[in-house]
Design a protein around this motif. Structure first.
Motif, PDB file in Angstrom:
ATOM      1  N   VAL A   1      41.070 146.004  66.452  1.00  0.00           N
ATOM      2  CA  VAL A   1      42.214 146.357  67.259  1.00  0.00           C
ATOM      3  C   VAL A   1      43.074 145.187  67.101  1.00  0.00           C
ATOM      4  CG1 VAL A   1      42.708 145.906  69.934  1.00  0.00           C
ATOM      5  CG2 VAL A   1      40.765 147.241  69.436  1.00  0.00           C
ATOM      6  N   PRO A   2      44.468 145.474  67.374  1.00  0.00           N
ATOM      7  CA  PRO A   2      45.606 144.726  66.970  1.00  0.00           C
ATOM      8  C   PRO A   2      45.472 143.185  67.559  1.00  0.00           C
ATOM      9  CG  PRO A   2      46.649 146.708  67.298  1.00  0.00           C
ATOM     10  CD  PRO A   2      44.904 146.818  67.923  1.00  0.00           C
ATOM     11  N   ILE A   3      45.755 142.331  67.011  1.00  0.00           N
ATOM     12  CA  ILE A   3      45.427 140.923  67.113  1.00  0.00           C
ATOM     13  C   ILE A   3      46.936 140.005  67.334  1.00  0.00           C
ATOM     14  CG2 ILE A   3      44.138 138.514  66.990  1.00  0.00           C
ATOM     15  CD1 ILE A   3      42.129 140.518  65.493  1.00  0.00           C
ATOM     16  N   THR A   4      47.228 139.449  68.294  1.00  0.00           N
ATOM     17  CA  THR A   4      48.554 138.593  68.261  1.00  0.00           C
ATOM     18  C   THR A   4      48.153 137.217  69.088  1.00  0.00           C
ATOM     19  OG1 THR A   4      50.701 138.271  68.440  1.00  0.00           O
ATOM     20  CG2 THR A   4      49.659 139.492  70.315  1.00  0.00           C
ATOM     21  N   THR A   5      49.251 136.542  69.163  1.00  0.00           N
ATOM     22  CA  THR A   5      49.188 135.448  70.061  1.00  0.00           C
ATOM     23  C   THR A   5      50.697 135.054  70.646  1.00  0.00           C
ATOM     24  OG1 THR A   5      48.619 132.994  70.443  1.00  0.00           O
ATOM     25  CG2 THR A   5      49.546 133.751  68.161  1.00  0.00           C
ATOM     26  N   ASN A   6      50.785 134.892  71.660  1.00  0.00           N
ATOM     27  CA  ASN A   6      52.138 134.695  72.262  1.00  0.00           C
ATOM     28  C   ASN A   6      52.864 133.302  71.911  1.00  0.00           C
ATOM     29  OD1 ASN A   6      50.466 133.578  74.253  1.00  0.00           O
ATOM     30  ND2 ASN A   6      51.532 133.617  75.897  1.00  0.00           N
ATOM     31  N   PHE A   7      54.022 133.463  71.051  1.00  0.00           N
ATOM     32  CA  PHE A   7      54.742 132.209  70.820  1.00  0.00           C
ATOM     33  C   PHE A   7      55.587 131.630  72.090  1.00  0.00           C
ATOM     34  CE2 PHE A   7      55.241 134.306  66.185  1.00  0.00           C
ATOM     35  CZ  PHE A   7      54.082 133.943  65.925  1.00  0.00           C
ATOM     36  N   VAL A   8      55.596 130.551  72.115  1.00  0.00           N
ATOM     37  CA  VAL A   8      56.400 129.688  72.881  1.00  0.00           C
ATOM     38  C   VAL A   8      57.499 129.161  72.331  1.00  0.00           C
ATOM     39  CG1 VAL A   8      54.791 127.813  72.831  1.00  0.00           C
ATOM     40  CG2 VAL A   8      56.340 128.066  74.865  1.00  0.00           C
ATOM     41  N   PHE A   9      58.680 128.891  72.729  1.00  0.00           N
ATOM     42  CA  PHE A   9      59.822 128.546  72.116  1.00  0.00           C
ATOM     43  C   PHE A   9      60.328 127.111  72.694  1.00  0.00           C
ATOM     44  CE2 PHE A   9      64.319 128.316  70.910  1.00  0.00           C
ATOM     45  CZ  PHE A   9      64.047 128.457  69.608  1.00  0.00           C
ATOM     46  N   GLY A  10      60.478 126.039  71.789  1.00  0.00           N
ATOM     47  CA  GLY A  10      61.261 124.948  72.533  1.00  0.00           C
ATOM     48  C   GLY A  10      61.058 123.628  71.583  1.00  0.00           C
ATOM     49  N   ALA A  11      61.821 122.463  71.850  1.00  0.00           N
ATOM     50  CA  ALA A  11      62.054 121.709  70.729  1.00  0.00           C
ATOM     51  C   ALA A  11      60.774 120.775  70.636  1.00  0.00           C
ATOM     52  CB  ALA A  11      63.132 120.656  71.309  1.00  0.00           C
ATOM     53  N   TRP A  12      60.054 120.937  71.478  1.00  0.00           N
ATOM     54  CA  TRP A  12      58.531 120.017  71.563  1.00  0.00           C
ATOM     55  C   TRP A  12      57.435 120.818  70.818  1.00  0.00           C
ATOM     56  CZ3 TRP A  12      54.391 122.629  73.837  1.00  0.00           C
ATOM     57  CH2 TRP A  12      54.558 123.769  74.750  1.00  0.00           C
ATOM     58  N   VAL A  13      57.788 122.247  70.486  1.00  0.00           N
ATOM     59  CA  VAL A  13      56.592 123.243  70.223  1.00  0.00           C
ATOM     60  C   VAL A  13      56.471 122.813  68.499  1.00  0.00           C
ATOM     61  CG1 VAL A  13      55.873 125.262  69.837  1.00  0.00           C
ATOM     62  CG2 VAL A  13      57.136 124.759  71.895  1.00  0.00           C
ATOM     63  N   PRO A  14      55.041 122.379  68.184  1.00  0.00           N
ATOM     64  CA  PRO A  14      55.040 121.986  66.641  1.00  0.00           C
ATOM     65  C   PRO A  14      54.252 123.394  65.918  1.00  0.00           C
ATOM     66  CG  PRO A  14      53.418 121.185  67.955  1.00  0.00           C
ATOM     67  CD  PRO A  14      54.177 121.976  68.919  1.00  0.00           C
ATOM     68  N   VAL A  15      55.090 124.258  66.018  1.00  0.00           N
ATOM     69  CA  VAL A  15      54.670 125.732  65.496  1.00  0.00           C
ATOM     70  C   VAL A  15      55.860 126.243  64.557  1.00  0.00           C
ATOM     71  CG1 VAL A  15      54.072 128.047  66.111  1.00  0.00           C
ATOM     72  CG2 VAL A  15      53.054 126.209  67.339  1.00  0.00           C
ATOM     73  N   ASP A  16      55.207 126.229  63.409  1.00  0.00           N
ATOM     74  CA  ASP A  16      56.451 127.148  62.415  1.00  0.00           C
ATOM     75  C   ASP A  16      56.227 128.554  62.390  1.00  0.00           C
ATOM     76  OD1 ASP A  16      57.623 128.293  60.387  1.00  0.00           O
ATOM     77  OD2 ASP A  16      57.259 126.535  58.789  1.00  0.00           O
ATOM     78  N   HIS A  17      57.145 129.445  63.185  1.00  0.00           N
ATOM     79  CA  HIS A  17      57.038 130.680  63.665  1.00  0.00           C
ATOM     80  C   HIS A  17      57.224 131.368  62.262  1.00  0.00           C
ATOM     81  CE1 HIS A  17      57.727 129.007  67.653  1.00  0.00           C
ATOM     82  NE2 HIS A  17      56.703 129.707  67.836  1.00  0.00           N
ATOM     83  N   TRP A  18      57.754 131.126  61.084  1.00  0.00           N
ATOM     84  CA  TRP A  18      57.782 131.964  60.064  1.00  0.00           C
ATOM     85  C   TRP A  18      56.463 131.949  59.449  1.00  0.00           C
ATOM     86  CZ3 TRP A  18      61.745 134.593  59.640  1.00  0.00           C
ATOM     87  CH2 TRP A  18      63.307 134.061  59.645  1.00  0.00           C
ATOM     88  N   ARG A  19      55.652 130.697  59.556  1.00  0.00           N
ATOM     89  CA  ARG A  19      54.140 130.855  58.702  1.00  0.00           C
ATOM     90  C   ARG A  19      53.461 131.719  59.669  1.00  0.00           C
ATOM     91  NH1 ARG A  19      53.551 126.655  54.767  1.00  0.00           N
ATOM     92  NH2 ARG A  19      51.555 126.189  55.463  1.00  0.00           N
ATOM     93  N   TRP A  20      53.537 131.451  60.969  1.00  0.00           N
ATOM     94  CA  TRP A  20      52.736 132.015  61.846  1.00  0.00           C
ATOM     95  C   TRP A  20      52.647 133.298  61.887  1.00  0.00           C
ATOM     96  CZ3 TRP A  20      49.432 130.062  66.068  1.00  0.00           C
ATOM     97  CH2 TRP A  20      49.196 128.529  66.042  1.00  0.00           C
ATOM     98  N   SER A  21      54.106 133.870  61.914  1.00  0.00           N
ATOM     99  CA  SER A  21      54.242 135.383  62.050  1.00  0.00           C
ATOM    100  C   SER A  21      53.488 136.405  61.155  1.00  0.00           C
ATOM    101  CB  SER A  21      55.818 135.726  61.834  1.00  0.00           C
ATOM    102  OG  SER A  21      56.426 135.099  63.042  1.00  0.00           O
ATOM    103  N   ALA A  22      53.350 135.779  59.995  1.00  0.00           N
ATOM    104  CA  ALA A  22      52.588 136.471  58.731  1.00  0.00           C
ATOM    105  C   ALA A  22      51.171 136.525  59.058  1.00  0.00           C
ATOM    106  CB  ALA A  22      52.771 135.532  57.554  1.00  0.00           C
ATOM    107  N   GLU A  23      50.651 135.766  60.167  1.00  0.00           N
ATOM    108  CA  GLU A  23      49.258 135.869  60.341  1.00  0.00           C
ATOM    109  C   GLU A  23      48.972 136.769  61.620  1.00  0.00           C
ATOM    110  OE1 GLU A  23      46.737 134.032  58.466  1.00  0.00           O
ATOM    111  OE2 GLU A  23      48.246 132.643  57.554  1.00  0.00           O
ATOM    112  N   VAL A  24      49.780 137.239  62.223  1.00  0.00           N
ATOM    113  CA  VAL A  24      49.573 138.180  63.569  1.00  0.00           C
ATOM    114  C   VAL A  24      49.899 139.540  63.163  1.00  0.00           C
ATOM    115  CG1 VAL A  24      50.140 136.181  64.984  1.00  0.00           C
ATOM    116  CG2 VAL A  24      51.945 137.749  64.452  1.00  0.00           C
ATOM    117  N   ASP A  25      49.246 140.431  63.979  1.00  0.00           N
ATOM    118  CA  ASP A  25      49.447 141.955  63.729  1.00  0.00           C
ATOM    119  C   ASP A  25      50.637 142.302  64.251  1.00  0.00           C
ATOM    120  OD1 ASP A  25      47.129 142.027  62.381  1.00  0.00           O
ATOM    121  OD2 ASP A  25      46.016 142.703  64.196  1.00  0.00           O
ATOM    122  N   LEU A  26      51.170 141.841  65.314  1.00  0.00           N
ATOM    123  CA  LEU A  26      52.583 141.909  65.957  1.00  0.00           C
ATOM    124  C   LEU A  26      52.992 140.493  66.607  1.00  0.00           C
ATOM    125  CD1 LEU A  26      52.486 143.892  69.094  1.00  0.00           C
ATOM    126  CD2 LEU A  26      50.236 142.890  68.299  1.00  0.00           C
TER     127      LEU A  26
END
Ligand code: GAL
Length: 625
Positions: free
Chosen positions: A234-259
């Protein structure tokens, strides 16, 4: 799933079972076809270590399946139960100033703590075992909004491992972090700490690496769960939160989620911010599907107070996401909670119940989305804005030349100007293949690698137009200044050099009439032409022919009006539609027209309304939804 997804976070564990039956009846009425279940249900699923109580979730999923509503099943790992924290106090978050937090809210865990990692994998595996083949299951929602910081000893150990992989030797790390400054030389890996609270300014390279580490560390924890869930197919994802405090590089993460799934809570101008969030999500997804996973029903949170959305506003902003490519729109949450920390957060079914304006609009929106013509929402654009986490994070460091430097604000301004101009830009990154674009904006791209600079230079040489704004190309990936005159990485491309920054106390008027704020610089031209000058006659905005293309440089922060003039200067055509009209044309010809004004703008385009014209694939035209 066929068609668009529509629904929200559904938390039946907060309600008695008779409410569940009303819930599904109302969901059907509102054409809800997907609900996110179990996000914060860990203590109801595993009330004691290893003891699972799945019976209630079985009944919920069966009820939803019987009613044709699919489930986006969450792993509940963003909120460990109290028994877990008491059994494993070392897995509680430690703040930068050394305070170990206590359970009582959510997100009070450390992703590097072995006990947390094991418990998270166990509950994910138990859910996969039990529900992997349930007919309601449509998607997995891992965790919720990864982004929690921790500075404990587990994190310190994991950070050192990450640094060892990145630098190989202590010499390389000392060099990259410029530890010669203030006697920070490390002679043993064990001396290196997360950036805990310290006496005065921290080391900017250490701080930036820590954010990169946190992003990778959380991504590894996402992968742990994803790999456990993967056999269910079954497709797998996680919901991205956006903000200056968020230590997540969404370019790298996006390659790892199904959507790609984003949460979007605009706090200012919602029309502009929704377009910004949607363009980011579409760009992260890079031609793969993406979805608006959470937004607020009925109200907007403006930072100081909630504001009831105007009639039609909820639908209009949702349509912006759909128009910009989302495969569905969801809300937090289905039913507003009676109690608990977010009891005043709105719901698709508010406290007033279904006899309310919000539920009425939610139902109307559900019908609208269900009736939209099916199409593949790909968007082709020749314009892009560079979006870079290293620069955003590095420009949050203390000790910069001005406290008014604000990376996000600059990127938003570029996007806002293009939005007002009727342009749908992509976001991209200097490390990506950017050859398909004709025009690229680089606002405040402070950190750049040699390869990134070479990519931008080749883009211009091959005929592209690059618009570079102040504080771009200043440092390498370790935030070390590129010497010999700013901007070290792009001097030749721009045909100029900067020998001094001159942050402004008060606005200035440029020779072109544009207003310069916050920042200015002393430029020396080495090939570029001045297009606008400061009152003292020195160059402010320049243009430089390089190969077959042109590189512009803007050495100040323009006002929005000044930025609009800049778009004209670089030759962008004037908007085809009146102000406040958003028009998005998909590759298949489907056209969305959204009226953000309070006046009727042509046939069928009522105030605050929208029209969707199916593409050439479907022959009908001009039908209004
Ligand atoms: C989101 C979060 C939801 C809810 C919502 C409203 O960021 O994922 O669980 O808290 O905000 O505040």
């Amino acid at each position: 799933m066929e068609g668009l997804c529509y629904g929200g976070d559904y938390n039946p564990e907060q309600w008695p079972e008779e409410v569940w039956r009303e819930d599904v009846a109302l969901m059907r009425e509102a054409r809800v076809n997907l609900v996110t279940v179990g996000v914060f249900a860990w203590s109801r699923l595993e009330p004691r270590e290893g003891v699972y109580t799945f019976d209630w979730l079985d009944r919920v999923l069966d009820l939803l399946a019987e009613n044709g509503i699919r489930v986006n099943l969450a792993t509940p790992t963003a909120s460990p139960p109290p028994w877990f924290s008491l059994a494993h106090p070392d897995a509680l978050t430690v703040t930068a100033d050394g305070v170990r937090l206590t359970h009582g809210s959510r997100d009070t865990y450390c992703v590097s703590a072995p006990a947390y990692q094991e418990a998270a994998k166990r509950i994910a595996a138990a859910l996969a075992d039990r529900y992997g083949e349930h007919p309601a299951l449509a998607m997995w929602h891992v965790h919720n909004e990864y982004g929690t910081w921790c500075h404990c000893d587990h994190v310190a150990a994991a950070f050192r491992i990450w640094l060892t992989a990145r630098y190989g030797t202590l010499d390389a790390l000392n060099e990259a972090w410029t530890t010669a400054f203030w006697s920070q030389y490390y002679s043993d890996w064990a001396q290196i700490m997360p950036p805990r609270k310290t006496q005065y300014l921290p080391n900017p390279a250490q701080t930036l690496d820590f954010r990169r580490f946190l992003s990778d560390e959380m991504l590894a924890r996402y992968r742990d769960q994803r790999d456990i869930l993967r056999p269910t197919g079954v497709p797998i994802t996680t919901n991205f939160v956006f903000g200056a405090w968020v230590p997540v590089d969404h370019w790298r993460w996006s390659a790892e989620v199904d959507l790609v799934a984003i949460d979007d809570y605009p706090s200012g101008n919602a029309a502009e911010e929704s377009a910004f969030a949607a363009d980011l999500a579409r760009s992260w997804a890079r031609e793969r599907p993406w979805i608006l996973m959470e937004q607020a029903a009925g109200v907007q949170y403006t930072g100081r107070r909630m504001r009831a959305k105007d009639p039609g506003e909820m639908a209009r902003h949702t349509m912006q996401h759909i128009a910009r490519g989302a495969r569905g729109a969801m809300f937090f949450q289905w039913r507003a909670s009676r109690g608990g920390a977010e009891q005043w957060h709105h719901g698709m079914v508010p406290h007033a119940g279904p006899a309310s304006r919000t539920f009425h609009e939610i139902s109307a929106l559900g019908r609208t989305l269900a009736e939209l013509p099916p199409h593949t929402p790909a968007i082709d654009t020749e314009i892009a804005i560079l979006w870079d986490y290293d620069s955003w994070w590095a420009l949050q460091a203390p000790g910069l030349p001005s406290t008014e430097i604000d990376y996000l604000d600059s990127v938003r301004q570029t996007h806002r100007a293009l939005w007002r101009n009727g342009t749908v830009p992509d976001f991209t990154h200097p490390s990506h293949d950017i050859s398909r674009y004709r025009t690229i904006f680089a606002p405040n791209l402070y950190v750049i690698t040699d390869a990134g600079a070479a990519n931008l230079t080749a883009f211009v040489a091959q005929g592209g137009t690059l618009i570079v704004s102040y504080l771009t190309g200043i440092t390498d990936e370790h935030t070390r200044v590129r010497l010999g005159g700013h901007p070290g990485a792009l001097r030749d491309l721009l045909g100029l050099t900067i020998d001094e920054f001159r942050p402004l106390d008060a606005p200035l008027t440029l020779s072109t009439g544009q207003t310069a704020t916050r920042w200015s610089e002393s430029l020396h031209l080495t090939g570029a032409q001045a297009v606008a000058t400061y009152p003292d006659g020195t160059p402010a905005i320049t243009r430089h022919a390089h190969g077959a293309g042109t590189a512009w440089y803007v050495s100040t922060h323009l006002t929005d009006d000044g930025y609009a003039d800049l778009l004209t200067m670089i030759g962008l055509p004037a908007p085809a539609d009146p102000p406040g009209v958003e028009r998005i044309v998909h590759r298949d010809g489907t056209t969305y027209t959204i009226n953000h004004t309070t006046t009727t703008l042509g046939p069928g385009l009522s105030p605050g309304g929208f029209i969707v014209h199916p593409g050439p694939v479907k022959a009908e035209t001009g039908q209004e939804w």
